[in-house]
Design a protein around this motif. Structure first.
Motif, PDB file in Angstrom:
ATOM      1  N   VAL A 123      -6.791  15.757  55.553  1.00 58.27           N
ATOM      2  CA  VAL A 123      -6.546  17.154  55.181  1.00 58.27           C
ATOM      3  C   VAL A 123      -5.069  17.495  55.388  1.00 58.27           C
ATOM      4  CG1 VAL A 123      -7.088  19.552  55.738  1.00 58.27           C
ATOM      5  CG2 VAL A 123      -8.911  17.845  55.684  1.00 58.27           C
ATOM      6  N   TYR A 124      -4.507  16.984  56.487  1.00 55.22           N
ATOM      7  CA  TYR A 124      -3.096  17.257  56.787  1.00 55.22           C
ATOM      8  C   TYR A 124      -2.189  16.668  55.705  1.00 55.22           C
ATOM      9  CZ  TYR A 124       1.340  17.169  59.326  1.00 55.22           C
ATOM     10  OH  TYR A 124       2.645  17.335  59.703  1.00 55.22           O
ATOM     11  N   ARG A 125      -2.466  15.440  55.292  1.00 51.43           N
ATOM     12  CA  ARG A 125      -1.662  14.805  54.232  1.00 51.43           C
ATOM     13  C   ARG A 125      -1.807  15.557  52.912  1.00 51.43           C
ATOM     14  NH1 ARG A 125      -3.533  10.096  56.872  1.00 51.43           N
ATOM     15  NH2 ARG A 125      -5.257   9.922  55.381  1.00 51.43           N
ATOM     16  N   GLN A 126      -3.016  16.020  52.618  1.00 52.11           N
ATOM     17  CA  GLN A 126      -3.224  16.809  51.400  1.00 52.11           C
ATOM     18  C   GLN A 126      -2.432  18.113  51.464  1.00 52.11           C
ATOM     19  OE1 GLN A 126      -7.317  17.771  50.645  1.00 52.11           O
ATOM     20  NE2 GLN A 126      -6.930  18.515  48.582  1.00 52.11           N
ATOM     21  N   LYS A 133       4.374  19.642  46.110  1.00 57.25           N
ATOM     22  CA  LYS A 133       4.221  20.013  44.701  1.00 57.25           C
ATOM     23  C   LYS A 133       4.780  21.407  44.431  1.00 57.25           C
ATOM     24  CE  LYS A 133       0.150  17.159  43.718  1.00 57.25           C
ATOM     25  NZ  LYS A 133      -1.290  17.178  43.362  1.00 57.25           N
ATOM     26  N   LEU A 134       4.741  22.258  45.434  1.00 54.36           N
ATOM     27  CA  LEU A 134       5.266  23.613  45.299  1.00 54.36           C
ATOM     28  C   LEU A 134       6.778  23.652  45.503  1.00 54.36           C
ATOM     29  CD1 LEU A 134       2.493  25.620  47.192  1.00 54.36           C
ATOM     30  CD2 LEU A 134       2.902  25.556  44.720  1.00 54.36           C
ATOM     31  N   GLY A 135       7.366  22.484  45.752  1.00 53.79           N
ATOM     32  CA  GLY A 135       8.822  22.416  45.925  1.00 53.79           C
ATOM     33  C   GLY A 135       9.280  22.589  47.352  1.00 53.79           C
ATOM     34  N   VAL A 136       8.348  22.540  48.316  1.00 58.35           N
ATOM     35  CA  VAL A 136       8.694  22.718  49.727  1.00 58.35           C
ATOM     36  C   VAL A 136       8.922  21.354  50.363  1.00 58.35           C
ATOM     37  CG1 VAL A 136       7.946  23.633  51.956  1.00 58.35           C
ATOM     38  CG2 VAL A 136       7.359  24.839  49.837  1.00 58.35           C
ATOM     39  N   GLY A 178      13.482  24.442  47.084  1.00 56.28           N
ATOM     40  CA  GLY A 178      14.624  24.352  46.182  1.00 56.28           C
ATOM     41  C   GLY A 178      15.896  24.366  47.002  1.00 56.28           C
ATOM     42  N   ASP A 179      16.790  25.303  46.726  1.00 53.73           N
ATOM     43  CA  ASP A 179      18.029  25.468  47.489  1.00 53.73           C
ATOM     44  C   ASP A 179      17.921  26.567  48.532  1.00 53.73           C
ATOM     45  OD1 ASP A 179      19.227  23.502  45.949  1.00 53.73           O
ATOM     46  OD2 ASP A 179      19.942  24.933  44.446  1.00 53.73           O
ATOM     47  N   LYS A 180      16.759  27.157  48.660  1.00 50.75           N
ATOM     48  CA  LYS A 180      16.569  28.289  49.581  1.00 50.75           C
ATOM     49  C   LYS A 180      15.916  27.816  50.877  1.00 50.75           C
ATOM     50  CE  LYS A 180      14.195  32.764  49.862  1.00 50.75           C
ATOM     51  NZ  LYS A 180      15.406  33.544  50.171  1.00 50.75           N
TER      52      LYS A 180
END
Length: 208
Positions: A123-126, A133-136, A178-180
């Motif tokens: 679950v942690y890896r997921q 995938k969200l860019g984090v 991203g860059d933020k």
């Protein structure tokens, strides 16, 4: 002998002076009129060319303004999306922190506990993959030079084994989207021992 008709025109006879002058004047007037028309055409063409250049300049300025507006609105739209996503993800990161705290405290003693831990780690890896995938992405901290853009120092430790302001420990993981910077990494950094020993204590300063 050929009869000669006194009424027929003589082909060799010259044009009277008056008629020649009149013809020349007529031709001169026609040439002058054509030259005047040509000058008028040139002036009109020059005027149209200037108008065309003005229109081209107006179009260029208008296109540049539109491109600036399009880029600005797109940038504002992207920033808004990132800010909204960041606000939500900041709340999600607290859940991630709880996962990591629980992970560090797990002690496996039985096969059942190992099976539970395997499920937990899946679950942690997921969770990590979803954030990716969200860019984090996580901020690198341990062993890296301190960077106030990404790190927040809450503790300093004197050390001669590490270069100044090297990150010695990470208390809370930081993330960027991203860059933020989504959240700064909370860290402990090294300071040189000499910087502490060279400074006089309050008692020494008072005795001096």
């Amino acid at each position: 002998m050929t009869d000669f008709d006194i009424n027929s025109p003589d082909p060799n006879a010259s044009v009277p002076q008056a008629e020649s002058t009149e013809l020349e004047n007529a031709l001169a007037q026609e040439v002058s009129r054509l030259v005047g028309q040509l000058d008028d055409f040139k002036a009109r063409i020059l005027e149209k060319d200037q108008q065309l250049q003005e229109k081209e300049q107006q179009y260029t300025r208008l296109y540049a303004d539109f491109e600036n507006y399009r880029r600005r609105t797109q940038r504002e739209k992207d920033d808004l999306q990132i800010n909204i996503k960041a606000d939500v993800l900041k709340e999600v990161l607290t859940v991630m922190d709880n996962f990591e705290r629980a992970k560090s405290q797990i002690q496996i003693e039985t096969e059942r506990e190992e099976a539970i831990n395997d499920s937990y780690q899946a679950v942690y890896r997921q969770f990590l993959m979803t954030l990716e995938k969200l860019g984090v992405t996580p901020i690198e901290a341990q062993g890296k030079p301190f960077d106030p853009v990404f790190h927040e120092a809450v503790m300093q430790t004197a050390s001669d084994e590490h270069t100044e302001e090297t990150v010695l420990a990470e208390f809370q993981r930081g993330y960027v989207i991203g860059d933020k910077v989504l959240r700064h990494a909370v860290v402990k950094v090294a300071t040189p021992t000499s910087s502490l020993t060279d400074q006089p204590s309050s008692e020494d300063a008072a005795g001096a």
